[in-house]
Write an enzyme that holds these catalytic residues in place. Structure first.
Site, mmCIF file in Angstrom:
data_model
loop_
_atom_site.group_PDB
_atom_site.id
_atom_site.type_symbol
_atom_site.label_atom_id
_atom_site.label_comp_id
_atom_site.label_asym_id
_atom_site.label_seq_id
_atom_site.Cartn_x
_atom_site.Cartn_y
_atom_site.Cartn_z
ATOM 1 N N LEU A 160 10.815 -20.872 -5.033
ATOM 2 C CA LEU A 160 9.962 -19.932 -4.304
ATOM 3 C C LEU A 160 8.599 -19.879 -4.987
ATOM 4 O O LEU A 160 8.523 -19.863 -6.214
ATOM 5 C CB LEU A 160 10.610 -18.539 -4.306
ATOM 6 C CG LEU A 160 9.940 -17.460 -3.462
ATOM 7 C CD1 LEU A 160 10.999 -16.576 -2.819
ATOM 8 C CD2 LEU A 160 9.007 -16.582 -4.278
ATOM 9 N N ASP A 197 0.822 -1.210 0.000
ATOM 10 C CA ASP A 197 0.000 0.000 0.000
ATOM 11 C C ASP A 197 0.857 1.261 0.000
ATOM 12 O O ASP A 197 1.967 1.266 0.527
ATOM 13 C CB ASP A 197 -0.901 -0.029 1.259
ATOM 14 C CG ASP A 197 -2.092 0.903 1.127
ATOM 15 O OD1 ASP A 197 -2.357 1.393 -0.003
ATOM 16 O OD2 ASP A 197 -2.751 1.155 2.145
ATOM 17 N N HIS A 205 2.227 3.435 -9.108
ATOM 18 C CA HIS A 205 2.027 2.003 -9.368
ATOM 19 C C HIS A 205 3.223 1.416 -10.120
ATOM 20 O O HIS A 205 3.636 0.286 -9.876
ATOM 21 C CB HIS A 205 0.737 1.776 -10.160
ATOM 22 C CG HIS A 205 -0.497 2.165 -9.389
ATOM 23 N ND1 HIS A 205 -0.688 1.807 -8.084
ATOM 24 C CD2 HIS A 205 -1.592 2.878 -9.745
ATOM 25 C CE1 HIS A 205 -1.857 2.291 -7.655
ATOM 26 N NE2 HIS A 205 -2.420 2.948 -8.652
HETATM 27 C C1 IPE Z 1 -5.378 -2.834 -0.083
HETATM 28 O O1 IPE Z 1 -5.037 -1.499 -0.276
HETATM 29 C C2 IPE Z 1 -5.380 -3.546 -1.399
HETATM 30 C C3 IPE Z 1 -4.088 -3.705 -2.046
HETATM 31 C C4 IPE Z 1 -2.925 -3.334 -1.562
HETATM 32 C C5 IPE Z 1 -4.135 -4.359 -3.315
HETATM 33 P P1 IPE Z 1 -6.162 -0.367 -0.413
HETATM 34 O O2 IPE Z 1 -5.431 0.923 -0.543
HETATM 35 O O3 IPE Z 1 -7.117 -0.701 -1.483
HETATM 36 O O4 IPE Z 1 -6.909 -0.485 0.988
HETATM 37 P P2 IPE Z 1 -7.810 0.551 1.775
HETATM 38 O O5 IPE Z 1 -8.870 1.029 0.823
HETATM 39 O O6 IPE Z 1 -6.912 1.662 2.205
HETATM 40 O O7 IPE Z 1 -8.336 -0.214 2.930
HETATM 41 C C1 IPE Z 2 -1.597 0.258 -3.371
HETATM 42 O O1 IPE Z 2 -1.404 1.627 -3.409
HETATM 43 C C2 IPE Z 2 -1.857 -0.312 -4.749
HETATM 44 C C3 IPE Z 2 -3.207 -0.868 -4.914
HETATM 45 C C4 IPE Z 2 -4.160 -0.843 -4.032
HETATM 46 C C5 IPE Z 2 -3.466 -1.485 -6.189
HETATM 47 P P1 IPE Z 2 -2.622 2.644 -3.362
HETATM 48 O O2 IPE Z 2 -3.022 2.954 -4.772
HETATM 49 O O3 IPE Z 2 -3.699 2.147 -2.497
HETATM 50 O O4 IPE Z 2 -1.933 3.912 -2.716
HETATM 51 P P2 IPE Z 2 -2.544 4.902 -1.644
HETATM 52 O O5 IPE Z 2 -3.056 4.078 -0.509
HETATM 53 O O6 IPE Z 2 -3.616 5.656 -2.328
HETATM 54 O O7 IPE Z 2 -1.388 5.756 -1.238
HETATM 55 MG MG MG Z 3 -4.123 2.329 -0.526
#
Ligand code: IPE
Ligand code: IPE
Ligand code: MG
Length: 255
Positions: free
Chosen positions: A146, A35, A52
């Site tokens: 792995l 995240d 990303h």
């Molecule tokens: C969780 O992250 C999902 C992934 C890392 C793929 P999110 O950014 O979607 O989660 P929330 O919305 O903060 O809970």
């Molecule tokens: C995690 O990063 C990637 C996915 C959930 C696919 P985010 O896109 O959730 O990044 P933040 O949480 O907005 O910083």
């Molecule tokens: Mg996120």
């Protein structure tokens, strides 16, 4: 730090999951909620897709570190069943990056002995990406150094509901005695069936929640929440997490 497998008793599958065994052991199964890509991009005045993209590089570094540490299974949360709530453009960017990196990294994964397993209802990503994903799984199927598990359109509650549905179906057709349904029977219907127990769950970006990830599997895993944003996660960060795991004392209700 001793490698878990070096000290393995006869049944190595029990390794990091025994009470007190985290001391010095390498986690066999590590899962990561990757995240913070969006915030990483925001901080730099970049579009989210740049976050990303940088996150995909962090995956490469983490995978390499996991291999070096002797981790058996690495499970990565790449797209949750709730991530469909994002704008279509971002979803398309994520799908595009997934396909691109998969293609680009496939030879390396093959060379490094990585097996690929997918969990989640990734069929929703459309026939073209599904075909590429399935081809990659097939190409890497014989590897064993792995196991990389990628969670795509994954939601833990839906996974558990699916397992319950399958058990109910077997019971109603008479191939399963309802009184035989125990924890093991349910776990065998989860998409993670056959993988080692989850030892360590990491979430980056400072959020302290599971976001519908591996709810059943995390029952007794160690948890580690780090403020590092996912694109900044690297070999050093992964090895530090493994070191912290090794220093923990697991009790599993014992003393
Ligand atoms: C969780 O992250 C999902 C992934 C890392 C793929 P999110 O950014 O979607 O989660 P929330 O919305 O903060 O809970
Ligand atoms: C995690 O990063 C990637 C996915 C959930 C696919 P985010 O896109 O959730 O990044 P933040 O949480 O907005 O910083
Ligand atoms: Mg996120």
């Amino acid at each position: 730090m001793t490698r878990a497998r070096a000290a393995a008793p006869e049944d190595a599958s029990e390794e990091a999951s025994l009470p007190g065994q985290a001391g010095g052991a390498v986690p066999r199964h590590v899962a990561i909620i990757m995240d913070g890509n969006g915030r990483w991009a925001d901080q730099r005045g970049l579009p989210r897709v740049a976050g990303h993209r940088a996150g995909a590089e962090a995956v490469r570094k983490t995978l390499r570190a996991a291999g070096e540490c002797g981790v058996d299974t690495l499970t990565l949360y790449a797209f949750s069943s709730e991530n469909w709530r994002r704008p279509e453009g971002e979803i398309n960017d994520l799908k595009g990056l997934l396909g691109y990196y998969l293609e680009r990294e496939l030879d390396t994964l093959a060379k490094e002995g990585v097996r690929l397993k997918l969990i989640g209802d990734y069929g929703a990503f459309g026939p073209e990406l599904v075909a590429r994903l399935d081809r990659a799984v097939e190409r890497l199927a014989e590897n064993s150094r792995l196991t990389l598990v990628v969670a795509l359109n994954y939601g833990s509650r839906s996974e558990i509901a699916g397992a319950a549905r399958e058990l109910a179906r077997k019971a109603s057709e008479g191939t399963l005695d309802p009184s035989a349904i125990d924890e093991e029977a349910l776990a065998a219907e989860l998409q993670t069936a056959g993988l080692p127990d989850l030892d360590l769950l990491i979430r980056t970006s400072g959020e302290v929640r599971l976001s519908n990830f591996l709810l059943w599997q995390a029952a007794y895993s160690e948890m580690l929440f780090t403020p590092v944003l996912w694109p900044d996660f690297d070999e050093t960060a992964f090895k530090a997490a493994v070191a912290e795991f090794a220093a923990r004392q697991r009790r599993f209700g014992g003393r």
